[in-house]
Design an enzyme around this catalytic site. Sequence first.
Site, PDB file in Angstrom:
ATOM      1  N   TYR A 175      24.847  44.661  36.100  1.00  0.00           N
ATOM      2  CA  TYR A 175      24.794  44.223  37.489  1.00  0.00           C
ATOM      3  C   TYR A 175      25.750  45.098  38.321  1.00  0.00           C
ATOM      4  O   TYR A 175      26.703  45.677  37.784  1.00  0.00           O
ATOM      5  CB  TYR A 175      25.178  42.734  37.579  1.00  0.00           C
ATOM      6  CG  TYR A 175      25.110  42.208  38.992  1.00  0.00           C
ATOM      7  CD1 TYR A 175      23.897  42.178  39.675  1.00  0.00           C
ATOM      8  CD2 TYR A 175      26.256  41.775  39.646  1.00  0.00           C
ATOM      9  CE1 TYR A 175      23.838  41.732  40.985  1.00  0.00           C
ATOM     10  CE2 TYR A 175      26.201  41.320  40.955  1.00  0.00           C
ATOM     11  CZ  TYR A 175      24.991  41.308  41.625  1.00  0.00           C
ATOM     12  OH  TYR A 175      24.936  40.882  42.919  1.00  0.00           O
ATOM     13  N   ASN A 227      28.269  44.856  40.151  1.00  0.00           N
ATOM     14  CA  ASN A 227      29.735  44.782  40.185  1.00  0.00           C
ATOM     15  C   ASN A 227      30.371  44.878  38.803  1.00  0.00           C
ATOM     16  O   ASN A 227      31.566  44.639  38.653  1.00  0.00           O
ATOM     17  CB  ASN A 227      30.187  43.500  40.907  1.00  0.00           C
ATOM     18  CG  ASN A 227      29.740  42.245  40.190  1.00  0.00           C
ATOM     19  OD1 ASN A 227      29.274  42.306  39.054  1.00  0.00           O
ATOM     20  ND2 ASN A 227      29.872  41.103  40.843  1.00  0.00           N
ATOM     21  N   LYS A 228      29.596  45.266  37.791  1.00  0.00           N
ATOM     22  CA  LYS A 228      30.141  45.366  36.429  1.00  0.00           C
ATOM     23  C   LYS A 228      30.674  46.777  36.154  1.00  0.00           C
ATOM     24  O   LYS A 228      30.545  47.666  36.982  1.00  0.00           O
ATOM     25  CB  LYS A 228      29.060  44.970  35.412  1.00  0.00           C
ATOM     26  CG  LYS A 228      28.499  43.552  35.621  1.00  0.00           C
ATOM     27  CD  LYS A 228      29.519  42.482  35.295  1.00  0.00           C
ATOM     28  CE  LYS A 228      29.168  41.135  35.873  1.00  0.00           C
ATOM     29  NZ  LYS A 228      28.088  40.414  35.239  1.00  0.00           N
ATOM     30  N   ASN A 229      31.255  46.984  34.974  1.00  0.00           N
ATOM     31  CA  ASN A 229      31.902  48.273  34.686  1.00  0.00           C
ATOM     32  C   ASN A 229      30.915  49.429  34.633  1.00  0.00           C
ATOM     33  O   ASN A 229      31.293  50.574  34.879  1.00  0.00           O
ATOM     34  CB  ASN A 229      32.662  48.217  33.352  1.00  0.00           C
ATOM     35  CG  ASN A 229      33.954  47.440  33.467  1.00  0.00           C
ATOM     36  OD1 ASN A 229      34.047  46.511  34.267  1.00  0.00           O
ATOM     37  ND2 ASN A 229      34.950  47.814  32.673  1.00  0.00           N
ATOM     38  N   LEU A 230      29.651  49.124  34.257  1.00  0.00           N
ATOM     39  CA  LEU A 230      28.618  50.166  34.250  1.00  0.00           C
ATOM     40  C   LEU A 230      27.495  49.683  35.179  1.00  0.00           C
ATOM     41  O   LEU A 230      26.596  48.972  34.744  1.00  0.00           O
ATOM     42  CB  LEU A 230      28.123  50.405  32.812  1.00  0.00           C
ATOM     43  CG  LEU A 230      27.331  51.684  32.566  1.00  0.00           C
ATOM     44  CD1 LEU A 230      27.382  52.086  31.094  1.00  0.00           C
ATOM     45  CD2 LEU A 230      25.900  51.585  33.037  1.00  0.00           C
TER      46      LEU A 230
END
Length: 382
Positions: free
Chosen positions: A184, A186-189
């Site tokens: 998603y 806003n995640k790290n990837l």
Amino acid sequence: MAEPSPWRIPLADVRLPRAAVAAARATLESGWLAAGPRVEEFEAGFARLTGARHAVACSSGTAALQLALAALGVGRGGEVVLPSLTFVAAANVVLGAGAEPVFVDVSSDDDLTLDPDATLAALSPRTQAVMPMHYGGWATSPELLAELGTRGVPVVEDAAHAPGARVAAGALGALGAAGCFSFYANKNLPLGEGGMLVTGSAEVAEAARRLRSHGMTTGTWQRHGAAFSQYDVPEPGWNLRLDEPRAALGSALLARLEADNERRRRALADYRRLLARVPGTAMPFARDRPDGEVPAGHLAPVLLDPGIDRDAVLAGLAGRGIQAGVHYRPIHELGAYAGRGVRLPRTEALARRVLTLPLYPHLTAAQRREVVHALAEATTAV
Ligand SMILES: *Cc1c(COP(=O)(O)O)cnc(C)c1O
């Protein structure tokens, strides 16, 4: 061109490297958009990252959880043990599978992951899986995961916060029967939307592949290459596939994940140093971490002292242009899950005191000082 932001400092911020944008653009220009070789390459990259034998790309982290439960046979009459201090998707997929969520408290103010003793006490003959969540990219007790393995209880790791994180026993996501990652925005990837299931089991991987594509025994890409094709549908599935442009973006971002996570960890260490001087605040995950832990640095959680009005502090931060978050409103207090008589004293108390500060790889030292200064002001003003 960046979107204008209403925030001076947003909670999360995506900055895609040129090479990643170029990879996605080249894929768009190739004319093959549905799952194909780029999805397979992204899956292979994730298998290498985690050390898992199999990786199955899918349309979201929620889809990965849904596929994991289905592939493990979780369903009617069963129970799944999970934290309440997590994203609601985790409980939604349990109900969606026809099973019952059993919510368990977190360990302490310092460790916001599943309490090991409470988790073991929540097991019953109806338990079909335990679904720990590696909060903020810090590991759920590896001893707990090992004990569940010894007892033959399938573990589905919600590793949405934890790509690239590890403990001595291995990569988070690859410690249980299945591990689920989210891409998603806003995640790290960040891919916008996307997910990955990793597993050491060929049966789980095969079932997940079938179920992500209607239950069909062959994929579109395989049929594209074949002179003619025949498929069967042994049991019905869904359409939970990823596509080529996002997979190409994913492989390009995977190459940078470790460096990005390291920048996140440094920003967190700096927050810790700065916040040590702000009365009324503490950062969790400071004590007794597992051997060899390398966290993913997904979130910067802060606990306010009891008695400080958290929502007023959030409003004070917003008034200073700083977007903070709350991870999470406990699931057992949300409308669809309330009224089950669940009491989780630590989760309930914590959830009123926790907030999340902005964190992303390119967050600057000056921005961190501004955030902490604003937090100090907002905390003393309430
Ligand atoms: C983001 C997230 C999910 C769901 O992932 P999506 O890709 O948004 O479907 C599940 N669990 C946790 C803890 C998450 O943070």
